[in-house]
Design an enzyme around this catalytic site. Sequence first.
Site, PDB file in Angstrom:
ATOM      1  CB  CYS A  39      -0.957  -0.053   1.195  1.00 18.14           C
ATOM      2  SG  CYS A  39      -2.248   1.216   1.186  1.00 18.14           S
ATOM      3  CB  ILE A  40       0.746   4.408   1.921  1.00 15.62           C
ATOM      4  CG1 ILE A  40       1.323   5.827   1.763  1.00 15.62           C
ATOM      5  CG2 ILE A  40       0.684   4.021   3.397  1.00 15.62           C
ATOM      6  CD1 ILE A  40       1.204   6.400   0.373  1.00 15.62           C
TER       7      ILE A  40
END
Length: 222
Positions: A135-136
């Site tokens: 994800c991030i």
Amino acid sequence: MKVAIVLSGCGVFDGAEIHESVLTMLALSCAGVPYQCMAPNINQAHVINHLTGQVTEGENRNVLVESARIARGEIIDIKNADSHDYAAVFFPGGFGAAKNLSDFAFKGSACQIQPDVLHFAKAMAAAKKPACYICISPTMIPRIYGQDAKLTIGNDQATAQAIEAMGGEHIDCPVQEFVVDAERKLVSTPAYMLAQNIAEAAAGIEAAVEATLAMIATEART
């Protein structure tokens, strides 16, 4: 073959993304791989009311204590983690990765990584042990691996530009796939940077976990 999972709190907006964390644990468990959860023993950047999306003024929460919710209490302070004990490391996403493990959410390409997290991640990198960023969390990769590390957060243009400003090489990637930097033994996948539901997140995470475990197996044979 025990691996590490680094958590950043509990909840998508101010901690570790719960689905991504549990899907990572599930994929590892189904593969028969034991894991140790860990997190820094620090205060969260802030606390978000996940019903309203607003900052809860005057409330403080501890990243390690909140992460213990996801880990069912089986968690250690990352400051006490020894990289020699782990064959690989996994970083689920959630804004905690960009607010607590680093300050990317606030400073973008000028971000820094929390010192205990940086020490452990760099030790794993120096030992050339595989790492999976979800994800991030791949926004931390340039600060850990340096120039030209290949990674993905999906296709968000602003985030990709910040990654490249830090020296990383961003590669667009669909939700069900992942990007490999074979030289650095790095795997990254977009998960909820793109996923519209838990099934889409699961497809990419399961594939990324499998790819990371394959790197461990290859290392064991050499």
